[in-house]
Design an enzyme around this catalytic site. Structure first.
Site, short mmCIF file in Angstrom:
data_model
loop_
_atom_site.label_atom_id
_atom_site.label_comp_id
_atom_site.label_asym_id
_atom_site.label_seq_id
_atom_site.Cartn_x
_atom_site.Cartn_y
_atom_site.Cartn_z
N HIS A 280 6.48 -1.11 8.94
CA HIS A 280 7.21 -2.38 9.08
C HIS A 280 6.70 -3.09 10.32
O HIS A 280 6.40 -2.43 11.33
CB HIS A 280 8.72 -2.12 9.21
CG HIS A 280 9.54 -3.34 8.96
ND1 HIS A 280 9.82 -4.25 9.95
CD2 HIS A 280 10.10 -3.81 7.83
CE1 HIS A 280 10.55 -5.23 9.44
NE2 HIS A 280 10.72 -4.99 8.15
N GLU B 49 12.27 -0.93 1.37
CA GLU B 49 11.86 -1.00 -0.03
C GLU B 49 11.84 0.37 -0.71
O GLU B 49 11.96 0.44 -1.92
CB GLU B 49 10.47 -1.65 -0.14
CG GLU B 49 10.36 -3.03 0.47
CD GLU B 49 11.11 -4.09 -0.31
OE1 GLU B 49 12.15 -3.78 -0.90
OE2 GLU B 49 10.66 -5.23 -0.30
N1 ACO Z 1 0.48 3.08 4.60
C1 ACO Z 1 -0.66 3.40 5.24
N2 ACO Z 1 -1.08 2.78 6.35
C2 ACO Z 1 -0.32 1.79 6.81
C3 ACO Z 1 0.88 1.41 6.20
C4 ACO Z 1 1.27 2.10 5.05
N3 ACO Z 1 2.40 1.79 4.40
N4 ACO Z 1 1.43 0.40 6.90
C5 ACO Z 1 0.60 0.13 7.90
N5 ACO Z 1 -0.46 0.97 7.87
C6 ACO Z 1 -1.57 1.01 8.79
C7 ACO Z 1 -2.61 -0.04 8.43
O1 ACO Z 1 -3.57 0.45 7.53
C8 ACO Z 1 -3.20 -0.36 9.76
O2 ACO Z 1 -4.13 0.61 10.09
P1 ACO Z 1 -5.59 0.22 10.62
O3 ACO Z 1 -5.32 -0.53 11.88
O4 ACO Z 1 -6.25 1.54 10.78
O5 ACO Z 1 -6.17 -0.63 9.53
C9 ACO Z 1 -2.02 -0.21 10.73
O6 ACO Z 1 -1.09 0.65 10.08
C10 ACO Z 1 -1.35 -1.51 11.08
O7 ACO Z 1 -1.19 -2.27 9.90
P2 ACO Z 1 -0.79 -3.80 9.92
O8 ACO Z 1 -0.96 -4.35 8.53
O9 ACO Z 1 -1.41 -4.53 11.05
O10 ACO Z 1 0.73 -3.67 10.30
P3 ACO Z 1 1.87 -4.64 9.96
O11 ACO Z 1 2.75 -4.70 11.13
O12 ACO Z 1 1.39 -5.95 9.45
O13 ACO Z 1 2.53 -3.80 8.77
C11 ACO Z 1 3.48 -3.90 6.65
C12 ACO Z 1 3.69 -4.09 8.14
C13 ACO Z 1 2.68 -5.09 6.13
C14 ACO Z 1 4.86 -3.88 5.98
C15 ACO Z 1 2.73 -2.59 6.35
O14 ACO Z 1 3.37 -1.50 6.96
C16 ACO Z 1 2.53 -2.33 4.85
O15 ACO Z 1 1.63 -2.90 4.23
N6 ACO Z 1 3.40 -1.47 4.25
C17 ACO Z 1 3.30 -1.18 2.83
C18 ACO Z 1 3.94 -2.29 1.99
C19 ACO Z 1 5.45 -2.33 2.13
O16 ACO Z 1 6.13 -1.32 2.14
N7 ACO Z 1 5.98 -3.57 2.21
C20 ACO Z 1 7.42 -3.81 2.39
C21 ACO Z 1 7.75 -4.19 3.81
S1 ACO Z 1 9.47 -4.37 4.10
C22 ACO Z 1 9.82 -5.99 3.74
O17 ACO Z 1 9.07 -6.87 4.01
C23 ACO Z 1 11.10 -6.34 3.09
#
Ligand code: ACO
Length: 380
Positions: free
Chosen positions: A257, A310
């Site tokens: 998140h 989620e």
């Molecule tokens: N699984 C694996 N790796 C992850 C995940 C995940 N669920 N979430 C983040 N990471 C990793 C990314 O790959 C990234 O790694 P890297 O720097 O080596 O490439 C690092 O963590 C940071 O990722 P960002 O995308 O910069 O982090 P952000 O703060 O934007 O992430 C997000 C938030 C978009 C929700 C992300 O955790 C994600 O994509 N989760 C999966 C989708 C999900 O569950 N969405 C629902 C969110 S809740 C809502 O909005 C209601």
């Protein structure tokens, strides 16, 4: 040399406004609506009372908030124009795509700027009715009329299925609606805020918000959680499945998140609800969560990735009996409360949102590569 421009890709830690609606505490895992912690509200406080709290700033004198119950009950009828529009939407569209068309089409009467609580309640009342009408038609089912004695949650289920929901279904959906009603300046609320800042109308702003919510890294994730549970199939396959997915650099849906660097408090409450109602795939989900958290710790060290809302939303909505293609539309129906509250709050001190972007293209002054006819013919 000009000063280097500071860019925040993703706007992390950028404050765009002030708000008194909801407090999201990412470090401690807290969420409160106008000072009321979600652990104080869920389970038990009716959605209609939380709508009152979000829109008016204070709890009602009685539960469920009588004026909200009445406002929603009296606004559920679709105009003939909206009903016609719903009936012309392609029944083969995914419901979320159809919902975008339907939401935009609710503006069959003027929704003048600035937005009001009445406008917000009208959208809140009609959107589930219109969505259910679309769903029933898409499945060749006859229409059912809203039941005036039913709450927002009960009516939604009734309109979709045509049968009165059980108390377990209603209580679980009511808690879900409350937990998803608002969440600070998330991506969809920001999209709404940008549109309202142009003095556009509330229906258009909520349509933009829904378009943002649709994406899988925002509100589009829960059906993908269900897909993941399907793909894993049984608890003994969870460890190898998540390990392989992370090795392929895939994201595990329902984890991570932008704000929460601990477990999302909504996930804690939804997990408890799934336990209390005896959700059919709870044991599988718990095994997947356990393995996913262990694998994220091992394979993404230092990134503080925990369960988000989620993950157990998917488990609870599935246990209520909703099909996965309705998970994000159901999220949107809950969030219409927060969207309306933010739009109204914004207009108290509105200024057009118009950020900057640093230009990195070719310097101006290039000549078009062919001769150009620049004469403008005289009219007539
Ligand atoms: N699984 C694996 N790796 C992850 C995940 C995940 N669920 N979430 C983040 N990471 C990793 C990314 O790959 C990234 O790694 P890297 O720097 O080596 O490439 C690092 O963590 C940071 O990722 P960002 O995308 O910069 O982090 P952000 O703060 O934007 O992430 C997000 C938030 C978009 C929700 C992300 O955790 C994600 O994509 N989760 C999966 C989708 C999900 O569950 N969405 C629902 C969110 S809740 C809502 O909005 C209601």
């Amino acid at each position: 040399m000009p000063e280097p421009v500071q860019i925040s890709n993703g706007l992390d830690d950028v404050y765009v406004d002030r708000s008194a609606i909801s407090l999201v505490d990412g470090e401690r895992g807290g969420l409160a609506y106008r000072g009321y912690d979600i652990f104080e509200l869920v389970p038990g406080v009716p959605y209609e009372s939380v709508v009152r709290l979000l829109l008016q700033g204070a709890p009602p004198d009685r539960d469920p908030a009588p004026e909200i119950v009445e406002a929603l009950r009296s606004r559920r009828d679709l105009s003939p124009g909206v009903a016609r529009l719903v009936d012309t939407v392609d029944p083969k569209l995914p419901p979320l795509q159809a919902m975008l068309v339907i939401l935009a089409g609710l503006a069959d009467a003027p929704y003048p700027y600035p937005p009001t609580a009445e406008q917000g309640l009208t959208i809140m009342a009609r959107l589930p009715v219109a969505l259910a009408r679309y769903m029933r038609r898409a499945h060749g089912l006859p229409m059912v009329e809203p039941r005036p004695e039913f709450s927002q949650a009960a009516n939604y289920l009734y309109l979709l299925t045509g049968t009165a929901p059980t108390p377990t279904q209603v209580k679980a959906l009511e808690s879900y609606f409350v937990l998803l009603a608002d969440h600070g300046m998330n991506a969809s609320t920001f999209a709404l805020t940008v549109v309202i800042s142009t003095q556009s109308d509330l229906v258009s702003a909520e349509t933009a918000a829904l378009a943002a919510l649709k994406g899988p890294v925002h509100g589009g994730a829960p059906s993908k959680v269900t897909d993941m549970l399907d793909a894993i199939g049984s608890a003994d396959r969870a460890a190898s499945w998540v390990h392989d997915a992370l090795a392929r650099r895939e994201r595990l849906m329902g984890f991570g998140h932008r704000v929460y660097k601990v477990e999302d408090p909504r996930a804690i409450l939804l997990h408890r609800i799934a336990q209390a109602m005896g959700a059919p795939r709870l044991a599988l989900a718990e095994a997947v969560e356990r393995e996913a958290l262990a694998a994220l710790r091992a394979q993404r060290p230092g990134q503080r990735l925990y369960t988000n809302v989620e993950f157990y939303s998917a488990v609870v909505l599935e246990a209520i009996g909703l099909p996965r293609e309705l998970f994000t539309p159901t999220f949107a129906i809950a969030r219409t409360a927060g969207w309306a509250a933010h739009a109204i709050e914004r207009t108290a001190d509105n200024r057009l949102i118009r950020p900057e972007v640093e230009y990195t293209g070719a310097p101006p002054g290039l000549k078009w590569p062919r001769p150009v006819d620049r004469a403008i013919p005289r009219a007539g």
